[in-house]
Design an enzyme around this catalytic site. Structure first.
Site, PDB file in Angstrom:
ATOM      1  N   LYS A  76      39.752 100.107  40.858  1.00  0.00           N
ATOM      2  CA  LYS A  76      40.717 101.031  40.488  1.00  0.00           C
ATOM      3  C   LYS A  76      40.298 102.351  41.519  1.00  0.00           C
ATOM      4  CE  LYS A  76      42.701 103.282  36.350  1.00  0.00           C
ATOM      5  NZ  LYS A  76      42.913 103.378  34.983  1.00  0.00           N
ATOM      6  N   SER A 177      47.061 102.800  32.767  1.00  0.00           N
ATOM      7  CA  SER A 177      47.363 103.301  34.087  1.00  0.00           C
ATOM      8  C   SER A 177      46.576 102.060  35.014  1.00  0.00           C
ATOM      9  CB  SER A 177      46.355 104.582  34.151  1.00  0.00           C
ATOM     10  OG  SER A 177      45.058 104.560  33.920  1.00  0.00           O
ATOM     11  N   SER A 201      44.430 101.770  28.933  1.00  0.00           N
ATOM     12  CA  SER A 201      44.926 101.731  30.466  1.00  0.00           C
ATOM     13  C   SER A 201      44.415 100.295  31.197  1.00  0.00           C
ATOM     14  CB  SER A 201      44.295 102.944  31.283  1.00  0.00           C
ATOM     15  OG  SER A 201      45.305 103.775  31.251  1.00  0.00           O
TER      16      SER A 201
END
Ligand code: GLN
Length: 521
Positions: A76, A177, A201
């Site tokens: 990420k 996210s 997330s």
């Protein structure tokens, strides 16, 4: 091949029927082919292929570093990676190249794993749809209306994926996210991906994408190099196709890190999960407060079926109460905003990334940079956080939130002290929703709907995992959440693997569609 799990891939690499170079090239090709899903923001082709070749070399010389040697992984884009742009999906950090690498990334690299790219997210990990990104939204591959899709190949099969064609041009969100990381794993473009989980997330997109999303116990995995959202809640998370894979990765990254004083000091031993698992002696708690309004009937059905599976296998399944659950969203929003207010202070246009052209004064430069550099969600949280921290509000807002947080953590402790081993709940209220519908709801309301079942877990610090269960009546994945006791990550993963074995999530449907797509596009 891209549908295989880590153990199967390791066997192939070991017996020479697959090289790391070939594996990485296949992953790149898949990622490229599916680039319209917007899962990756940076691909590290050259470096990745170089490392894959080195891994092949090591294996030839009998010096393999183990199961992860040569395995591709994605990261990420809020984890620092030395020499590789790290944007947090924010204009503020576009062009920022960190001088060091996050511990979790380094630890996988030390085992020979090959980073193939950085993935898309909500700006600074604030969001739950992966739609608030300077790089544009992540699109969910499930039912994605590919142009010229190979779906026709399956039109006679009962298991054909329904797509929406171009009927409304819309698509489903990937969750967030960590949506880019979830999509990298879901599509087979990567075997493993790191996400971060502050309020859900990693589990949220794992649920919407039909993969495993593990948030370990706070303190088991180092946050060094994870660009902070809420330091006291952030946990590096692992996204994989199977529970075994998540356990393997946790084994490689867990344990004390001198660079993160909040990590455990006790030794952390990697473990493998047994294949034969019994849940006979376990007590599974079903928290009644998780029966929240707005839960879809598909999710309710999956939840009760899973509870039945445990009961039929001899486990004790009992209702429990976590009475402070209802306060977790508001408690989270105060704590999150206050930590955001201080964490974001470092972005002033001087040290990192974006700098506005305003030069009339230093203050004006700060203000203009921050106004232009952050999106509205980030700015809103900075404002709210500074408000909560004002002298006149500190006791009423921040201190109260900290007290409520303790009550939420105690709820979990009491339930576990009463003999419950693991809790079983849904991860999300429904299956994935369409982008337009998602975007029409304001961010605060969105958070209430998306995070209601995941945030309390971060406030308590306990470990939790999303296990993909079944497809909904809309042919979209539904996941359930198992919540464990502090530092009992191994037990949690064992129970998760048992559940995974029972439900046999129909991943092959997507695999088949993706392979067909690959050969026709
Ligand atoms: N959706 C939550 C938020 O916006 C949680 C985000 C996260 O876990 N990183 O803050």
């Amino acid at each position: 091949m891209l549908g295989l799990n880590l153990r199967q891939i390791a066997t192939k690499l070991q017996n020479g029927s697959l090289s790391a170079e070939e594996l990485c090239s296949r992953c790149y090709a898949r990622a490229k082919k599916l680039s319209e899903l917007n899962a990756f923001v940076t691909m590290t082709y050259e470096q990745g292929l170089q490392e894959a070749k080195q891994s092949d070399q090591r294996r030839k010389q009998g010096a393999s570093l183990g199961m992860l040697d040569g395995v591709p992984f994605a990261v990420k884009d809020n984890f620092s990676t030395k020499g590789i742009e790290t944007t947090c999906a924010s204009r503020m950090l576009v062009g920022y190249v960190p001088p060091y690498t996050a511990t979790v990334v380094q630890r996988l690299q030390d085992k020979g794993a090959v980073m193939i790219g950085k993935t898309n997210l909500d700006e600074f990990a604030m969001g739950s749809g992966s739609v608030e990104s300077v790089h544009g939204p992540v699109r969910n591959v499930w039912r994605y209306p590919f142009r010229g899709a190979a779906n026709d190949n399956h039109s006679n099969s009962k298991e054909a994926i329904q797509t929406d064609g171009d009927e409304d041009g819309d698509w489903f969100v990937a969750g967030g996210s960590s949506g880019g990381s979830a999509m990298a794993v879901t599509t087979g473009a990567s075997l493993v991906a790191f996400g971060s989980d502050t309020g859900g997330s990693a589990r949220n997109p794992a649920s919407y994408c039909g993969i495993v999303g593990l948030k370990p116990t706070y303190g088991v995995v180092s946050r060094h190099g994870l660009i902070p959202l809420v330091n006291s809640l952030d946990v590096p998370a692992v996204l994989t196709k199977t529970v075994d894979d998540a356990a393997t990765v946790l084994g490689a990254i867990g344990g004390h890190d001198p660079l993160d004083s909040t990590t455990v000091t006790d030794s952390f031993d990697p473990f493998t999960l047994p294949d034969e698992i019994s849940v006979k002696d376990l007590t599974i708690g079903i928290p009644k407060e998780y029966h929240t309004p707005g839960m879809s009937s598909d999710v309710l059905q999956a939840w009760s079926k899973a509870a039945d599976l445990f009961e039929n296998a001899g486990a004790k399944v009992i209702p429990v109460s976590l009475p402070h659950t209802q306060f977790s969203i508001v408690c989270y929003s105060v704590i999150c905003a206050t930590e955001v207010a201080s964490n974001m202070a470092r972005y002033d246009g001087i040290e990192y990334g974006y700098r506005d052209k305003e030069t009339s004064s230093t203050e004006a430069l700060y203000a203009a940079t921050r106004w232009e550099g952050f999106n509205d969600v980030v700015k809103g949280r900075i404002l709210a956080g500074n408000y909560f921290l004002l002298k006149r509000n500190y006791d009423h807002q921040f201190q109260q939130a900290m007290k409520v947080r303790r009550l939420i953590a105690e709820d979990f402790q009491k339930v576990y002290d009463s003999g419950v081993d693991v809790l079983l709940t849904p991860t999300t209220l429904s299956d994935a929703i369409k982008y337009r519908q998602f975007a029409a709801i304001d961010h605060r309301a969105q958070s209430e709907q998306q995070d209601v079942l995941t945030q309390p877990i971060n406030l308590a610090g306990v470990p939790a995992i999303n296990v993909p269960i079944t497809l909904s009546s809309h042919s979209l994945p539904i996941g359930l959440q198992l919540i464990g006791q502090n530092f009992q990550d191994r037990q949690l993963l064992t129970v998760a693997k048992w559940l995974e074995q029972q439900v046999q999530f129909p991943r092959h449907i997507l695999e088949e569609q993706l392979s067909a797509l690959e050969s026709t596009r």
